[in-house]
Write a protein that holds these residues in place. Structure first.
Motif, mmCIF file in Angstrom:
data_model
loop_
_atom_site.group_PDB
_atom_site.id
_atom_site.type_symbol
_atom_site.label_atom_id
_atom_site.label_comp_id
_atom_site.label_asym_id
_atom_site.label_seq_id
_atom_site.Cartn_x
_atom_site.Cartn_y
_atom_site.Cartn_z
ATOM 1 N N LEU A 23 6.577 0.039 1.140
ATOM 2 C CA LEU A 23 7.052 1.035 1.821
ATOM 3 C C LEU A 23 7.118 2.299 1.404
ATOM 4 C CD1 LEU A 23 8.578 1.638 4.672
ATOM 5 C CD2 LEU A 23 10.497 1.598 3.324
ATOM 6 N N ALA A 24 5.948 3.439 1.742
ATOM 7 C CA ALA A 24 5.948 4.606 1.326
ATOM 8 C C ALA A 24 6.767 5.599 2.435
ATOM 9 C CB ALA A 24 4.319 5.073 1.539
ATOM 10 N N ALA A 84 -1.431 7.110 0.254
ATOM 11 C CA ALA A 84 -0.911 5.590 -0.294
ATOM 12 C C ALA A 84 -1.053 4.597 0.655
ATOM 13 C CB ALA A 84 0.279 5.802 -0.670
ATOM 14 N N VAL A 85 -0.631 4.722 1.950
ATOM 15 C CA VAL A 85 -0.788 3.732 2.987
ATOM 16 C C VAL A 85 -2.486 3.637 3.272
ATOM 17 C CG1 VAL A 85 -0.272 3.378 5.531
ATOM 18 C CG2 VAL A 85 1.404 4.033 3.957
ATOM 19 N N VAL A 86 -3.148 4.769 3.447
ATOM 20 C CA VAL A 86 -4.501 4.644 3.677
ATOM 21 C C VAL A 86 -5.341 4.195 2.566
ATOM 22 C CG1 VAL A 86 -6.627 5.990 4.092
ATOM 23 C CG2 VAL A 86 -4.540 6.734 5.247
ATOM 24 N N LYS A 87 -4.969 4.309 1.715
ATOM 25 C CA LYS A 87 -5.747 3.516 0.166
ATOM 26 C C LYS A 87 -5.101 2.190 0.124
ATOM 27 C CE LYS A 87 -6.626 7.573 -2.772
ATOM 28 N NZ LYS A 87 -6.179 8.032 -4.237
ATOM 29 N N ASP A 125 1.949 -0.436 2.476
ATOM 30 C CA ASP A 125 1.631 -1.336 3.589
ATOM 31 C C ASP A 125 2.126 -0.608 5.024
ATOM 32 O OD1 ASP A 125 0.390 -3.596 2.466
ATOM 33 O OD2 ASP A 125 2.668 -3.529 1.662
ATOM 34 N N VAL A 126 3.446 0.247 4.847
ATOM 35 C CA VAL A 126 3.913 0.678 5.786
ATOM 36 C C VAL A 126 4.447 2.275 5.659
ATOM 37 C CG1 VAL A 126 6.179 0.766 7.172
ATOM 38 C CG2 VAL A 126 4.840 -1.480 6.658
ATOM 39 N N LEU A 127 4.578 3.146 6.267
ATOM 40 C CA LEU A 127 4.587 4.686 6.247
ATOM 41 C C LEU A 127 6.318 4.776 6.869
ATOM 42 C CD1 LEU A 127 3.689 7.351 5.208
ATOM 43 C CD2 LEU A 127 3.215 7.689 7.676
ATOM 44 N N THR A 187 -1.782 3.971 15.176
ATOM 45 C CA THR A 187 -2.166 4.441 13.741
ATOM 46 C C THR A 187 -2.877 3.008 13.061
ATOM 47 O OG1 THR A 187 -0.043 3.930 13.153
ATOM 48 C CG2 THR A 187 -0.609 6.169 13.318
ATOM 49 N N ASN A 188 -3.447 3.161 12.191
ATOM 50 C CA ASN A 188 -4.120 2.226 11.413
ATOM 51 C C ASN A 188 -3.092 1.049 10.570
ATOM 52 O OD1 ASN A 188 -6.622 2.788 12.315
ATOM 53 N ND2 ASN A 188 -6.965 4.190 10.478
#
Length: 303
Positions: free
Chosen positions: A22-23, A88-91, A95-97, A275-276
């Motif tokens: 979790l970011a 961090a999530v995109v890379k 897994d979750v923002l 979102t992705n």
């Protein structure tokens, strides 16, 4: 997994999937850190918190939270924290923002940033809530109470897709979706009424995927079979048993959500969709349980 009947079951199912990373964007307030720590203790997340390290450690000490379970990325700027958490999530490093102390508009700008890569080109950003009320017998999946003020017809088609996807996550294979309007009669001068009828017909034709859509339906007809019978509403496969409610605009959805939580003692889980990767958006006014349920819903939705 069977159909999830209670918000607490979302926590159980998410825990069974294993911890998600979790970011947390600018997570340096007591509200956010308590929710994140609770989610950690429940076995849902490995938290990566972006914010001012000294402040985070001080707040944790005041709350009796073990800061050692957090991966802290030291950054003073709230906007930079959002950018780093999104990155961090995109890379694939998370897994979750999740939104922390940062304002909703800065958080949304970070999500919508075209260069960042979290939001697909020509996408539609929306919001889905799962509401549980002691006065009603099942979970209700609701859209949109927070993001699109006045959805147009194409956006409503997208919202139906998001509602269906969330219902699928909860184990509902063919969700029943009610398009809410002031009346169950098709009124040519009322946009929510005519659009509800069009969406229902598109649903009949299979244009909206594996869903059952009916509309227009007034809220009482949608929720209560006896009201539908009393009003002699014929041919509705949804009256009295909807899984999802599509509201015509943000005001009506938001009023329903606030009435559910404050008057009917409801709890909710909510997230940004389109979102992705799943994005948690909680309000400072949400209860600690609702925040935990929101994190759990996003974790369960994460691939």
């Amino acid at each position: 997994m069977g159909t999830i009947q209670h918000l607490s079951d979302i926590v159980v199912e998410a825990r069974a999937k294993g911890r998600k990373r979790l970011a947390v964007a600018y997570g340096q307030d007591s509200h956010t850190l308590e929710a994140v720590y609770e989610a950690y203790k429940e076995g849902l997340v490995e938290p990566i918190v972006f914010g001012e390290k000294a402040v985070i450690e001080q707040v944790c000490a005041e709350l009796g939270i073990d800061a050692g379970v957090l991966t802290i990325v030291d950054e003073k700027s709230d906007v930079k924290c959002v950018a780093l958490a999104v990155q961090a999530v995109v890379k694939g490093e998370a897994d979750v923002l999740m939104k922390g102390l940062v304002s909703t508009d800065k958080y949304m700008r970070g999500i919508l940033n075209k260069e960042a890569g979290l939001f697909p080109p020509k996408g539609v950003l929306s919001h889905v809530s799962v509401i549980e009320m002691p006065v009603y017998g099942k979970l209700l999946i609701v859209s949109d109470i927070a993001v699109i003020p006045q959805p147009d017809f194409k956006q409503k088609m997208k919202q139906i897709g998001y509602l269906a996807k969330t219902a699928n996550v909860l184990g509902i294979k063919t969700p029943k979706i009610a398009c809410i309007a002031p009346s169950e009669l098709v009124l040519p001068s009322v946009p929510s009424s005519t659009e509800g009828a069009l969406l229902a017909k598109m649903g009949d034709r299979g244009q909206l995927g594996n869903v059952i859509v009916d509309g227009p339906l007034s809220l009482d007809v949608a929720l209560f079979k006896e009201v539908a019978e009393h009003k002699k509403v014929k041919g509705s496969a949804i009256a009295g048993e909807p899984d999802c409610l599509l509201f015509p605009n943000l005001e009506s959805g938001n009023v329903f959500f606030k009435a559910s939580s404050h008057l009917c003692h409801g709890e909710l889980a909510a997230m940004v969709v389109g979102t992705n990767k799943p994005c948690v958006l909680t309000s400072r006014g949400d209860s600690s349980r609702s925040k935990l349920y929101s994190i759990a819903l996003a974790c369960l939705s994460a691939k």
